[in-house]
Design an enzyme around this catalytic site. Structure first.
Site, PDB file in Angstrom:
ATOM      1  N   CYS A  12       1.541  -0.958   0.300  1.00 28.91           N
ATOM      2  CA  CYS A  12       0.323  -0.098   0.397  1.00 28.91           C
ATOM      3  C   CYS A  12       0.651   1.379  -0.200  1.00 28.91           C
ATOM      4  O   CYS A  12       2.675   1.251   0.092  1.00 28.91           O
ATOM      5  CB  CYS A  12      -0.583  -0.039   1.780  1.00 28.91           C
ATOM      6  SG  CYS A  12      -2.065  -1.434   1.696  1.00 28.91           S
ATOM      7  N   ARG A  37       1.074   1.698  -6.711  1.00 30.56           N
ATOM      8  CA  ARG A  37       1.502   0.879  -5.196  1.00 30.56           C
ATOM      9  C   ARG A  37      -0.465  -0.086  -4.726  1.00 30.56           C
ATOM     10  O   ARG A  37       0.018  -0.751  -4.096  1.00 30.56           O
ATOM     11  CB  ARG A  37       1.955   0.950  -3.826  1.00 30.56           C
ATOM     12  CG  ARG A  37       3.382   2.198  -4.464  1.00 30.56           C
ATOM     13  CD  ARG A  37       3.507   2.955  -2.834  1.00 30.56           C
ATOM     14  NE  ARG A  37       3.894   1.521  -2.056  1.00 30.56           N
ATOM     15  CZ  ARG A  37       5.015   1.249  -1.323  1.00 30.56           C
ATOM     16  NH1 ARG A  37       6.388   1.705  -2.166  1.00 30.56           N
ATOM     17  NH2 ARG A  37       5.122   0.410  -0.708  1.00 30.56           N
ATOM     18  N   TRP A 120      -3.962  -1.639  -1.347  1.00 29.06           N
ATOM     19  CA  TRP A 120      -3.879  -2.775  -2.736  1.00 29.06           C
ATOM     20  C   TRP A 120      -4.225  -4.066  -1.706  1.00 29.06           C
ATOM     21  O   TRP A 120      -3.456  -4.573  -1.204  1.00 29.06           O
ATOM     22  CB  TRP A 120      -2.584  -3.133  -3.167  1.00 29.06           C
ATOM     23  CG  TRP A 120      -2.402  -4.339  -4.663  1.00 29.06           C
ATOM     24  CD1 TRP A 120      -2.049  -5.463  -4.384  1.00 29.06           C
ATOM     25  CD2 TRP A 120      -3.381  -4.897  -5.841  1.00 29.06           C
ATOM     26  NE1 TRP A 120      -2.017  -6.435  -4.847  1.00 29.06           N
ATOM     27  CE2 TRP A 120      -2.815  -5.643  -6.728  1.00 29.06           C
ATOM     28  CE3 TRP A 120      -3.530  -3.205  -6.536  1.00 29.06           C
ATOM     29  CZ2 TRP A 120      -3.456  -6.286  -7.203  1.00 29.06           C
ATOM     30  CZ3 TRP A 120      -4.065  -3.673  -7.437  1.00 29.06           C
ATOM     31  CH2 TRP A 120      -3.709  -5.361  -8.338  1.00 29.06           C
ATOM     32  N   ASN A 146       1.220  -0.107   6.403  1.00 30.82           N
ATOM     33  CA  ASN A 146       1.560  -0.139   5.195  1.00 30.82           C
ATOM     34  C   ASN A 146       1.951  -1.438   5.498  1.00 30.82           C
ATOM     35  O   ASN A 146       3.095  -1.695   6.778  1.00 30.82           O
ATOM     36  CB  ASN A 146       1.881  -0.019   4.289  1.00 30.82           C
ATOM     37  CG  ASN A 146       3.015  -0.225   2.951  1.00 30.82           C
ATOM     38  OD1 ASN A 146       2.225  -1.177   2.693  1.00 30.82           O
ATOM     39  ND2 ASN A 146       4.129  -0.213   2.588  1.00 30.82           N
ATOM     40  N   GLY A 147       1.682  -3.060   5.630  1.00 31.05           N
ATOM     41  CA  GLY A 147       2.561  -4.106   5.722  1.00 31.05           C
ATOM     42  C   GLY A 147       1.380  -5.507   6.247  1.00 31.05           C
ATOM     43  O   GLY A 147       0.372  -5.412   5.922  1.00 31.05           O
ATOM     44  N   GLU A 529       7.723 -21.396 -19.713  1.00 32.46           N
ATOM     45  CA  GLU A 529       7.683 -19.854 -19.737  1.00 32.46           C
ATOM     46  C   GLU A 529       8.708 -19.141 -20.370  1.00 32.46           C
ATOM     47  O   GLU A 529       8.707 -17.644 -20.393  1.00 32.46           O
ATOM     48  CB  GLU A 529       7.801 -19.820 -17.765  1.00 32.46           C
ATOM     49  CG  GLU A 529       7.602 -18.481 -17.115  1.00 32.46           C
ATOM     50  CD  GLU A 529       6.511 -18.220 -17.838  1.00 32.46           C
ATOM     51  OE1 GLU A 529       5.362 -18.098 -18.559  1.00 32.46           O
ATOM     52  OE2 GLU A 529       6.154 -16.756 -17.425  1.00 32.46           O
ATOM     53  N   LYS A 533       8.738 -15.636 -22.489  1.00 34.35           N
ATOM     54  CA  LYS A 533       9.418 -14.131 -22.218  1.00 34.35           C
ATOM     55  C   LYS A 533       9.708 -14.344 -23.254  1.00 34.35           C
ATOM     56  O   LYS A 533      10.558 -13.016 -23.630  1.00 34.35           O
ATOM     57  CB  LYS A 533      10.141 -14.771 -20.756  1.00 34.35           C
ATOM     58  CG  LYS A 533      10.035 -14.708 -19.348  1.00 34.35           C
ATOM     59  CD  LYS A 533       9.093 -13.580 -18.805  1.00 34.35           C
ATOM     60  CE  LYS A 533       7.228 -13.540 -18.698  1.00 34.35           C
ATOM     61  NZ  LYS A 533       6.174 -14.087 -18.182  1.00 34.35           N
ATOM     62  N   GLU A 536       7.775 -12.820 -26.248  1.00 32.12           N
ATOM     63  CA  GLU A 536       7.078 -11.897 -26.168  1.00 32.12           C
ATOM     64  C   GLU A 536       7.827 -10.374 -25.992  1.00 32.12           C
ATOM     65  O   GLU A 536       6.946  -9.629 -25.483  1.00 32.12           O
ATOM     66  CB  GLU A 536       6.058 -11.772 -25.124  1.00 32.12           C
ATOM     67  CG  GLU A 536       6.450 -12.085 -23.946  1.00 32.12           C
ATOM     68  CD  GLU A 536       6.146 -12.050 -22.742  1.00 32.12           C
ATOM     69  OE1 GLU A 536       3.808 -12.007 -22.493  1.00 32.12           O
ATOM     70  OE2 GLU A 536       5.372 -13.075 -21.447  1.00 32.12           O
ATOM     71  N   HIS A 552      11.835 -37.017 -31.795  1.00 30.89           N
ATOM     72  CA  HIS A 552      10.661 -36.895 -32.467  1.00 30.89           C
ATOM     73  C   HIS A 552      10.610 -36.323 -33.665  1.00 30.89           C
ATOM     74  O   HIS A 552       9.231 -36.186 -34.523  1.00 30.89           O
ATOM     75  CB  HIS A 552       9.739 -37.783 -31.866  1.00 30.89           C
ATOM     76  CG  HIS A 552       9.970 -38.824 -30.937  1.00 30.89           C
ATOM     77  ND1 HIS A 552      10.284 -40.139 -31.029  1.00 30.89           N
ATOM     78  CD2 HIS A 552       9.753 -38.395 -29.235  1.00 30.89           C
ATOM     79  CE1 HIS A 552      10.256 -41.229 -29.840  1.00 30.89           C
ATOM     80  NE2 HIS A 552      10.389 -39.993 -28.850  1.00 30.89           N
ATOM     81  N   LYS A 651      -2.021  -6.270 -21.092  1.00 31.63           N
ATOM     82  CA  LYS A 651      -2.075  -7.095 -19.829  1.00 31.63           C
ATOM     83  C   LYS A 651      -2.745  -7.899 -18.825  1.00 31.63           C
ATOM     84  O   LYS A 651      -2.620  -8.634 -19.016  1.00 31.63           O
ATOM     85  CB  LYS A 651      -2.093  -6.105 -18.722  1.00 31.63           C
ATOM     86  CG  LYS A 651      -1.546  -6.213 -17.211  1.00 31.63           C
ATOM     87  CD  LYS A 651       0.068  -7.251 -17.425  1.00 31.63           C
ATOM     88  CE  LYS A 651      -0.013  -6.796 -15.699  1.00 31.63           C
ATOM     89  NZ  LYS A 651       0.917  -8.279 -15.955  1.00 31.63           N
TER      90      LYS A 651
HETATM   91  C1  F6R Z   1       3.116 -13.131 -20.189  1.00 33.72           C
HETATM   92  C2  F6R Z   1       1.572 -12.984 -19.569  1.00 33.72           C
HETATM   93  C3  F6R Z   1       0.208 -13.483 -20.231  1.00 33.72           C
HETATM   94  C4  F6R Z   1      -0.867 -13.449 -18.654  1.00 33.72           C
HETATM   95  C5  F6R Z   1      -2.175 -14.367 -19.531  1.00 33.72           C
HETATM   96  C6  F6R Z   1      -3.056 -14.882 -18.858  1.00 33.72           C
HETATM   97  O1  F6R Z   1       4.221 -12.941 -19.553  1.00 33.72           O
HETATM   98  O2  F6R Z   1       1.472 -12.098 -19.040  1.00 33.72           O
HETATM   99  O3  F6R Z   1       0.272 -15.073 -20.961  1.00 33.72           O
HETATM  100  O4  F6R Z   1      -0.335 -14.459 -18.301  1.00 33.72           O
HETATM  101  O5  F6R Z   1      -2.612 -13.160 -20.738  1.00 33.72           O
HETATM  102  O6  F6R Z   1      -3.652 -13.893 -17.819  1.00 33.72           O
HETATM  103  P1  F6R Z   1      -3.473 -13.620 -15.908  1.00 33.72           P
HETATM  104  O7  F6R Z   1      -3.060 -14.157 -16.084  1.00 33.72           O
HETATM  105  O8  F6R Z   1      -4.446 -12.215 -15.804  1.00 33.72           O
HETATM  106  O9  F6R Z   1      -5.488 -14.666 -16.658  1.00 33.72           O
END
Ligand code: F6R
Length: 656
Positions: A12, A37, A120, A146-147, A529, A533, A536, A552, A651
């Site tokens: 927070c 935050r 948050w 905060n904490g 994963e 990274k 993207e 294969h 996002k």
């Molecule tokens: C990759 C990434 C995306 C999310 C995906 C799901 O770095 O951020 O692949 O993981 O769009 O998003 P959430 O977790 O919000 O459902």
């Protein structure tokens, strides 16, 4: 089994000011700068003419703006906000924290001191009652925090016995009541706060005002950050620099276990034990943008550095009475969980990879079969579920439409549904039967980092809880694994500290265009994963494979110049993994391996090694992700890309 329902202070922002006439607008502006935050609720308390004025709002990302409207008079009272005065002079009833029903009064123009908070929620709903500031029973004291107060339950029981009324579900509110008690035998607010903190375990940055001591703010810190500043006529404090830029350059950091009494133009700092302290001045070279990023170049780096804390907070307080595991709002009975005969996990992207890691852990520890599906596939493929299926939706945002719809589909089949999410009160957490929160704080970089690690940690806790309910693991084994989980934050920290070594490897690979990521067992989703990274962030082609599958077909693609990134940390398939790597290397690939410290035999098959500390194999994806994030980050930066906002991505994906 229900969680304890406590809403923690979490990640927070707090702010305070004394000696400024227009305190309300100062505080609201500071809160705007602290919104990164967290922002699911916000509030301000002012001391004016011997009274306390309080306003709180819980309206998601509009909370601070809703507060701001109070000042212009465009809004006086509405859903969940109350501008109210408490205390002797107002004639209003005590306990401003009740919110609803208070007389609504716009913020006083002239006031002696004020504090504010933007929150948050990490668990517990983001409601007005849970929003800060919290007020004591007398209506004279207000506090922001905060904490996390670890012994809040113990303190609440004591306060309850002494007749205090605790109005919220937060761990924070107990503090204001403990201070209220201590005030009865203290000469000053400073003394009362100091005494109160003797009883407190956990992390805190707090600020307290009292209508009985106008113009004074007492603030203290342990673990959670707090800075303050003084100039000739005023004094200010905040969690972070952005809120105070443009006030005074005369800023100081409060260190752990220190307390400060602020009055206009004066700051008196001492240790919580009463010792004398010379505060450390801060040299501020940042502009606002850098300050919001805590001085890091970008949010991705900041969030990578927040990972130890994100995982630690996700794991915090998971032991309930009798040592059994506690999962936030898991509104399912032990009996229901015992009867589960199949687990289905649905998710997208990185969350899907976290789910794949969990499959290995759940099956190994509980012997319940687990299916993991990409949410957009699950929805349309007529999956087989029934009342004995436990469906788990994993989503940072809690809003990804494919995952949300997949969870609805699972519900339609009669399955019990759990959401694992980072956002309290998101669509998924509202609709699910049970909720397990990742407590990573807001993630701003589009690519997931800290929330992915927190998801894996949360799912591993869930796996252990299932093992406990179903009695598939001995109590001692569960305890050992919980201990192993708690060692993860330190291991993650070590990986972050080795950032430079990872960057050096990335710099030597720069120029490569084709990447394969290989792993076996939990190393396979970890490879997926890592590859995501790289794709993207740096727009390079990266394919992930189960290492045993390469022969294969895909091995045909290996040629000089291809880079193979392999996960070769210790597990029972490590020898086989190294053999697979040797096969690609003999075909000309450049090999980068993630390996455990001291295992020098990997150097026989690798061109470069990214060393990581050894942890329990099923938990290793949490640690192994870190060098792969740093590797992708460096490649992207060196190629000149914006790591926080990769092209074509959003996002939160709320369209199919
Ligand atoms: C990759 C990434 C995306 C999310 C995906 C799901 O770095 O951020 O692949 O993981 O769009 O998003 P959430 O977790 O919000 O459902």
């Amino acid at each position: 089994m229900e969680g304890d329902g406590v809403a923690s202070g979490g990640m927070c922002g707090i702010i305070g000011v004394t000696g400024v006439d227009e305190a309300f607008s100062f505080l609201v502006e500071g809160l705007r700068q602290l919104e990164y935050r967290g922002y699911d609720s916000a509030g301000v308390a002012l001391v004016a003419d011997g009274d306390l004025w309080l306003a709180r709002e819980a309206d998601g990302n509009h909370s601070v703006e809703e507060l701001a409207l109070l000042e212009t008079g465009s809004r006086v009272v509405g859903s969940g906000v109350s501008g109210s005065r408490t205390g002797e002079n107002s004639g209003a009833s005590s306990g401003a924290s009740s919110g609803a029903g208070d007389v609504s009064i716009p913020p006083p123009r002239h006031c002696e001191a004020g504090i504010g908070h933007t929150r948050w929620a990490t668990h517990g709903r983001p409601t007005v009652e849970n929003a800060h500031p919290h007020v004591d029973c007398s209506g004279r004291l207000a506090l922001v925090h905060n904490g996390i107060i670890e012994n809040h339950a113990e303190l609440a029981a004591r306060l309850d016995a002494n007749g205090h009324e605790i109005a919220s579900e937060t761990d924070s509110e107990v503090l204001v009541h403990v201070i209220e008690e201590e005030l009865r035998r203290s000469e000053s607010l400073l003394e009362a706060v100091r005494r109160a903190l003797e009883d407190v375990r956990g992390s805190f940055a707090i600020a307290v005002v009292s209508s009985a001591e106008p113009g004074v703010i007492v603030a203290a810190r342990r673990v959670s950050p707090l800075i303050f500043g003084v100039d000739e006529r005023s004094a200010v404090l905040a969690s972070d620099i952005p809120a105070l830029l443009g006030t005074t350059r005369n800023l100081f950091a409060l260190e752990d276990d220190q307390i400060v009494e602020l009055r206009p133009g004066v700051a008196h700092v001492s240790g919580l034990d009463g010792s004398k302290v010379d505060p450390v001045p801060l040299t501020i070279t940042w502009d606002l943008d850098a300050a919001r990023k805590d001085g890091f170049d970008d949010f991705m780096t900041k969030e990578i550095h927040e990972q130890p804390r994100a995982v630690a907070e996700t794991l915090l307080d998971r032991h309930g009475p009798g040592g059994s595991l506690v999962l936030d709002e898991l509104r399912l009975t032990r009996e229901e969980l015992r009867l589960v005969d199949k687990v289905f996990i649905v998710a997208c992207g990185s969350s899907y990879h976290a789910a794949l890691v969990a499959k290995y852990a759940i099956e190994h520890w509980t012997r319940v079969p687990v299916e993991v599906d990409i949410a957009s596939e699950f929805r349309y493929r007529d999956p087989v579920l029934d009342q004995r299926t436990l469906a788990i939706g994993v989503s940072q945002s809690g809003e990804t439409v494919d995952t949300l719809q997949a969870m609805r589909e699972a519900k339609r089949w009669g399955a019990r549904v759990i959401a694992v999410s980072n956002v309290v009160d998101s669509s998924m957490t509202r609709e699910a039967d049970g909720v397990l929160y990742t407590r990573a704080g807001p993630e701003i970089c589009v690519a997931s980092t800290k929330t992915y690690l927190a998801q894996v940690a949360a799912l591993e806790v869930l796996a252990l809880a299932l093992a406990e309910f179903r009695q598939t693991l001995d109590h001692g084994v569960i305890e050992r694994l919980v201990g192993n989980l708690n060692e993860l934050p330190a291991a993650i920290e070590e990986c972050i500290d080795r950032e430079k070594e990872v960057f050096e490897v990335a710099d030597r690979i720069l120029g490569a265009r084709d990447f394969f990521y290989l792993g076996r067992n939990v190393g396979y989703p970890a490879a997926m994963e890592g590859a995501l990274k790289l794709k993207e962030l740096s727009y390079l082609r990266a394919e992930a494979y189960a290492a045993g599958e390469l022969k294969h077909g895909p091995i045909a693609l290996i040629e000089p110049g291809t880079v193979v990134v392999g996960i070769a940390t210790r597990n029972r398939l490590r020898e086989k993994m190294l053999a697979n790597v040797a096969e690609v290397r003999s075909r000309g690939a450049t090999v980068v391996l993630v390996a455990n410290d001291g295992e020098r035999d990997v150097e026989d098959v690798a061109d470069h090694v990214l060393w990581v500390p050894e942890v329990e194999p099923l938990l290793s994806p949490v640690v192994n992700a870190v060098p792969l994030q740093l590797f992708a980050y460096r490649m992207a930066r060196e190629l000149g890309y914006d790591v926080d906002r990769p092209r074509n991505l959003a996002k939160t994906v709320t369209v199919e």
